[in-house]
Scaffold this active site. Structure first.
Site, PDB file in Angstrom:
ATOM      1  N   LYS A  36       0.827  -1.213   0.000  1.00 24.92           N
ATOM      2  CA  LYS A  36       0.000   0.000   0.000  1.00 24.92           C
ATOM      3  C   LYS A  36       0.859   1.260   0.000  1.00 24.92           C
ATOM      4  O   LYS A  36       0.640   2.188  -0.786  1.00 24.92           O
ATOM      5  CB  LYS A  36      -0.930  -0.022   1.214  1.00 24.92           C
ATOM      6  CG  LYS A  36      -1.918   1.138   1.236  1.00 24.92           C
ATOM      7  CD  LYS A  36      -2.830   1.081   2.447  1.00 24.92           C
ATOM      8  CE  LYS A  36      -3.947   0.085   2.302  1.00 24.92           C
ATOM      9  NZ  LYS A  36      -3.664  -1.267   2.782  1.00 24.92           N
ATOM     10  N   GLY A 138      -8.310  -5.781   2.015  1.00 22.96           N
ATOM     11  CA  GLY A 138      -8.956  -5.763   3.313  1.00 22.96           C
ATOM     12  C   GLY A 138      -8.496  -6.803   4.301  1.00 22.96           C
ATOM     13  O   GLY A 138      -9.140  -6.994   5.338  1.00 22.96           O
ATOM     14  N   GLU A 302      -9.311   3.671  -4.666  1.00 22.81           N
ATOM     15  CA  GLU A 302     -10.247   4.287  -3.728  1.00 22.81           C
ATOM     16  C   GLU A 302     -10.050   5.793  -3.806  1.00 22.81           C
ATOM     17  O   GLU A 302      -8.923   6.267  -3.999  1.00 22.81           O
ATOM     18  CB  GLU A 302     -10.010   3.760  -2.310  1.00 22.81           C
ATOM     19  CG  GLU A 302     -10.282   2.264  -2.183  1.00 22.81           C
ATOM     20  CD  GLU A 302      -9.996   1.704  -0.790  1.00 22.81           C
ATOM     21  OE1 GLU A 302      -9.983   2.505   0.167  1.00 22.81           O
ATOM     22  OE2 GLU A 302      -9.778   0.488  -0.667  1.00 22.81           O
ATOM     23  N   GLN A 315      -5.956   5.377  -2.640  1.00 22.55           N
ATOM     24  CA  GLN A 315      -5.328   4.060  -2.783  1.00 22.55           C
ATOM     25  C   GLN A 315      -5.419   3.610  -4.231  1.00 22.55           C
ATOM     26  O   GLN A 315      -6.360   3.958  -4.950  1.00 22.55           O
ATOM     27  CB  GLN A 315      -6.027   3.031  -1.887  1.00 22.55           C
ATOM     28  CG  GLN A 315      -5.346   1.670  -1.847  1.00 22.55           C
ATOM     29  CD  GLN A 315      -5.899   0.801  -0.726  1.00 22.55           C
ATOM     30  OE1 GLN A 315      -6.237   1.283   0.351  1.00 22.55           O
ATOM     31  NE2 GLN A 315      -5.982  -0.492  -0.967  1.00 22.55           N
ATOM     32  N   HIS A 837     -16.011  -5.316  -0.784  1.00 22.55           N
ATOM     33  CA  HIS A 837     -15.004  -6.316  -0.437  1.00 22.55           C
ATOM     34  C   HIS A 837     -15.438  -7.736  -0.763  1.00 22.55           C
ATOM     35  O   HIS A 837     -14.676  -8.527  -1.326  1.00 22.55           O
ATOM     36  CB  HIS A 837     -14.672  -6.214   1.057  1.00 22.55           C
ATOM     37  CG  HIS A 837     -13.741  -7.281   1.513  1.00 22.55           C
ATOM     38  ND1 HIS A 837     -14.179  -8.486   2.022  1.00 22.55           N
ATOM     39  CD2 HIS A 837     -12.395  -7.348   1.487  1.00 22.55           C
ATOM     40  CE1 HIS A 837     -13.134  -9.244   2.297  1.00 22.55           C
ATOM     41  NE2 HIS A 837     -12.051  -8.580   1.988  1.00 22.55           N
TER      42      HIS A 837
END
Length: 884
Positions: A36, A138, A302, A315, A837
């Site tokens: 990330k 996630g 995102e 993201q 998700h």
């Protein structure tokens, strides 16, 4: 206040920093900052609108983990099966507790406290996360609107511990990733007080179409959309930039930051109007295009829009569920047909197997069309074989013949191809059948096919003689003198595959062609006079089928083994015998392998070991045969019974045809039985050739390994013929093989392979075009495919259990539900969009899913047999029983 992107701060040392600002992070820092943070650094350096932030590197986590004493847990995890979710969860809990209890060194605590004083988002960034082949969406924790140094430090500790959540451990186990090799960094990023937020895919994750942007949006923080807690607004933007779909959600749930820290979930009255304007949708799509262009691959992003209307990118990660595209070809839209799947082969093809297939395909095209012009229409995508059938789709003859052929061998692919006939981008451009007729006539004349068909119909014995001659001639062509060098062996392999095998096959074709021509004639003569299933009965117990003969030979071997006590005992245990075999078992196995040792499961792949290389499959079949104690179920008895039923059916149908047609029907169906069994012989000849070529290539691999250019002899099958030749010239092939083996292992885990794929990424089978079934529950298609199974309604994942194949029906899912996905056959959710998700993980695991289905958990009961159509977005319920 959090430092700005223009500042730079390093805590720790230059060599082993504890803190890095986003502008200091580069793409090659994955081991230090995790997936990330690496992506956020790359996006920041590219000038994209990323909120300012820092990364607490994996150096900090490693030091804390060393004090947690995880070695015992790691050893236990390495011994635990991926499907033992209970044991994995217990070990995950132990690791989590150990990390939370471990002391934080003072310098790390000080660095965190100085990094930010909120409001910030504290986000996990694992080294196995947001990767091109595994998103880990996630699986670790994120904490939003964290305020104050102490709260930030506490959130960091909980992020570290979340590397060991049940879901993260189960995901890593399923993906075959070493738990001990994964470490965690933590992102500390300025919090965006979003008015609207959501997710955006730069390619359609359901249909696969590239550059078709899919956006899910809802008021408040994006967590509501990501977690599936809300039915969001849904927008689709075409590659040209036009908004082609607007589907409003009820947006009844909103997640908002709370003063002093944390978030709250607020229930809203359903809003009918969209939460984004058209201008904002188009701006988002443009931002998505910039992100994709920067990475050169479709991205799952995102985003958030604050009160001032500023658009932020929070993201980006690769979309891991898209099937890889073949190399782009000129000439507009292309249609690719998956030959691997048509052969019933789901597993990937080794590079050497693909190299052999390309050589054989090139030889086949030369045989049919003459010297080839242009590139070979055979492609390697996702380590499977795809053929470019665009020319077939654009020709009247191709459209008439190929789908009919597929009706017999792969009916679902035929349906998909016919569904493309109306696509204006694939209009017919080759209308005249004459070129195709001329090509077929040339081949028919060259190989005297019409004459041989007549000869076989007159006397079927000529077919057997000719087939036997072809097999003998093939073995002669495949032979090579003893003592050949590795270079000579490689030359021989290339020569045989490119010119010596395919030209023999047309000599076999007349026999099965004559048989099925007679079957077609009988079908026409009996039109309106047969019942369902009667004509297929004639094809039972066909003689001269080499595969059936092989099966019966193995059964005969089992019968001889059965009377020997030592041999029977060796095969009766829970495990297959190892080491020296009892004499009778050894003799029977050797006799079978001498005749059929060139065969294998997935045998069209030259890179797969043959039974002569590894006879464990044969031993397993023999063991199963010995457990068969009902004489009526013996293979030879069933085969003989099928043959008798076929002969009886011929008599029945001939009588039913009447006095005039009856004799012709009898003749046609008898010739069908005598000739149609040869249909397996062309493939058998290819397998004989592949088995012999594998033996020569194994010798090449042995030489390369002896010279230190390969780690193991079998590594040669992870190369192409050209690469093996370069290896003989001295090129070290160990590193390419290592990368190929890793890719092969990843592809073994792929659960969804498209039958037909368009060059723009669209999977036609995943585009829902069928009318909804009356009475079905409808929702949003989230993961393509269809499955029928028993429903399991789960309202809380804690303690829940899903039997393999059961369909999970839930109000919504967040990452805590992930372990249940490992055994689920499908997914139905009341809430969420196609980018929530649950939908993302369902696509990764290849299970059909429909989301946003109102009242699913109350209208479906555990135990109901339901059908989930993840392509059309429907859930078909069982019929309502009459109360009377």
């Amino acid at each position: 206040m959090l430092i700005s992107d223009g500042d730079r701060r390093l805590a720790g040392s230059e060599r082993h920093p504890l803190i890095l600002g986003f502008p200091d992070i580069t793409a090659d820092m994955l081991p230090l900052v995790g997936g990330k943070a690496a992506n956020l650094g790359v996006l920041t350096r590219a000038g994209l609108p990323v909120p300012a932030g820092l990364c607490l590197t994996t150096r900090a986590y490693r030091r804390v983990a060393e004090g947690a004493g995880l070695s015992e847990v790691l050893d236990a995890l390495a011994r635990t099966a991926a499907d033992d979710t209970a044991a994995l969860a217990e070990l995950a809990g132990r690791a989590r507790a150990a990390v939370l209890a471990a002391p934080v060194p003072p310098d790390i605590a000080r660095a965190v406290r100085e990094a930010a004083d909120g409001p910030v988002a504290v986000r996990s960034s694992a080294t196995a996360e947001d990767l091109p082949d595994a998103s880990f969406a996630g699986q670790q924790d994120t904490f939003l609107n964290v305020v104050g140094p102490d709260a930030v430090l506490d959130a960091v500790r909980r992020c570290w511990a979340s590397l060991w959540t049940d879901r993260a451990v189960a995901y890593r186990a399923a993906a075959g990733i070493d738990h001990g090799a994964v470490h965690l960094a933590v992102v500390i990023q300025r919090m965006v007080a979003a008015e609207v937020a959501g997710v955006m895919f730069t390619a359609n994750p359901v249909t696969g179409r590239r550059r078709e942007v899919v956006i899910d949006a809802a008021p408040g923080l994006g967590e509501a959309v990501v977690s599936g807690a809300v039915n969001p607004d849904h927008f689709v933007v075409s590659p040209s930039g036009a908004i082609v779909e607007r589907r409003p959600g009820d947006k009844r749930t909103e997640i908002r930051p709370v003063a002093g820290g944390g978030t709250e979930q607020v229930r809203r009255e359903g809003a009918s109007g969209p939460c984004l304007t058209d201008e904002q949708v188009v701006a988002l799509a443009r931002l998505g295009a910039r992100v994709e262009d920067h990475y050169g691959a479709p991205q799952d992003t995102e985003w958030a829009i604050d009160a001032s209307g500023t658009l932020w990118l929070t993201q980006a990660r690769p979309i891991t569920t898209l099937y890889p595209l073949p190399e782009p070809a000129a000439g507009g839209l292309r249609v690719y047909f998956c030959f691997s799947l048509a052969q019933g082969l789901h597993r990937p093809i080794t590079p050497m197997g693909m190299s052999a297939f390309r050589a054989l395909a090139g030889s086949a095209i030369t045989t049919l069309y003459g010297p080839r012009k242009g590139p070979l229409p055979v492609h390697y995508a996702g380590m499977r074989i795809f053929g470019d059938v665009t020319g077939i789709m654009r020709g009247r003859v191709g459209r008439a013949i190929v789908p009919r052929m597929l009706d017999v061998m792969e009916a679902r692919s035929a349906v998909v191809l016919r569904g493309l006939f109306d696509d204006p981008r694939l209009s017919v451009t080759h209308r005249s059948p004459l070129p195709a007729v001329r090509r077929l006539a040339r081949v028919a004349r060259r190989y005297r096919i019409p004459l041989r068909i007549l000869q076989d119909l007159r006397d079927p014995a000529t077919a057997r003689q000719r087939v036997s001659f072809v097999v003998t001639r093939l073995r002669e062509r495949l032979a090579l003198h003893e003592g050949a060098t590795a270079a000579e062996r490689l030359d021989h392999v290339e020569h045989c595959l490119s010119s010596q095998v395919v030209p023999l096959i047309p000599n076999i074709v007349p026999a099965p062609a004559a048989g099925f021509l007679m079957f077609g004639l009988a079908t026409r003569l009996l039109r309106g006079r047969t019942r369902p299933g009667e004509l297929p009965t004639v094809l039972r117990g066909l003689p001269h089928n080499v595969t059936t003969e092989m099966d019966l030979a193995l059964w005969e071997a089992a019968e001889r083994i059965r009377v020997d006590e030592a041999a029977t005992r060796a095969l009766s245990g829970p495990d297959l015998p190892r080491g020296a075999l009892p004499p009778v078992l050894r003799e029977e196995l050797d006799r079978f392998l001498h005749r059929y040792g060139h065969r294998a499961v997935a045998e069209i792949d030259l890179g797969v070991p043959r039974w002569s290389d590894d006879p464990s499959h044969v031993l397993g079949v023999l063991a199963n045969y010995l457990r068969l104690d009902d004489p009526a179920l013996a293979p030879d008895v069933q085969f003989a019974r099928g043959a008798r039923e076929a002969e009886d059916m011929i008599d029945t149908l001939a009588r039913r045809a009447g006095v005039l047609r009856g004799p012709l029907v009898r003749f046609a169906l008898r010739r069908t039985r005598e000739l149609a069994g040869y249909r397996e012989m062309p493939k058998y000849c290819f397998i004989v050739a592949l088995g012999e070529m594998r033996r020569h290539l194994a010798a090449v691999g042995a030489e390369l390994a002896a010279r230190g250019l390969l780690a193991e002899p079998d590594d040669v099958f992870m190369l192409t013929i050209a690469e093996a030749r370069a290896g003989l010239g001295g090129a070290d092939r160990r590193e390419p093989v290592r990368e190929r083996r890793a890719a092969y292992e990843r592809e073994l885990r792929r659960r969804h392979i498209p039958r037909v794929l368009l060059s723009d990424g669209t999977e036609p089978e995943a585009v829902g075009t069928a009318a909804p079934v009356e009475g079905a529950l409808t929702g949003t298609p989230a993961s393509p495919g269809s499955v029928t199974g028993k429903a399991r309604v789960v309202l809380d994942p804690v303690g829940a259990h899903l039997a393999p194949g059961e369909i999970l029906v839930a109000p919504s899912t967040d990452p805590g539900w992930t372990p249940l996905f490992l055994t689920a056959g499908g997914l139905v959710m009341e809430m969420g969009g196609a980018n929530s998700h649950g939908a993302v993980v369902a696509r990764e695991y290849g299970i059909p899913a429909v989301v946003g289905v109102p009242d699913a958990t109350s209208r479906i009961a555990t135990g109901d047999e339901i059908t989930v159509d993840g392509t059309g977005g429907a859930v078909v319920l069982p019929p309502v029983k009459d109360a009377g």
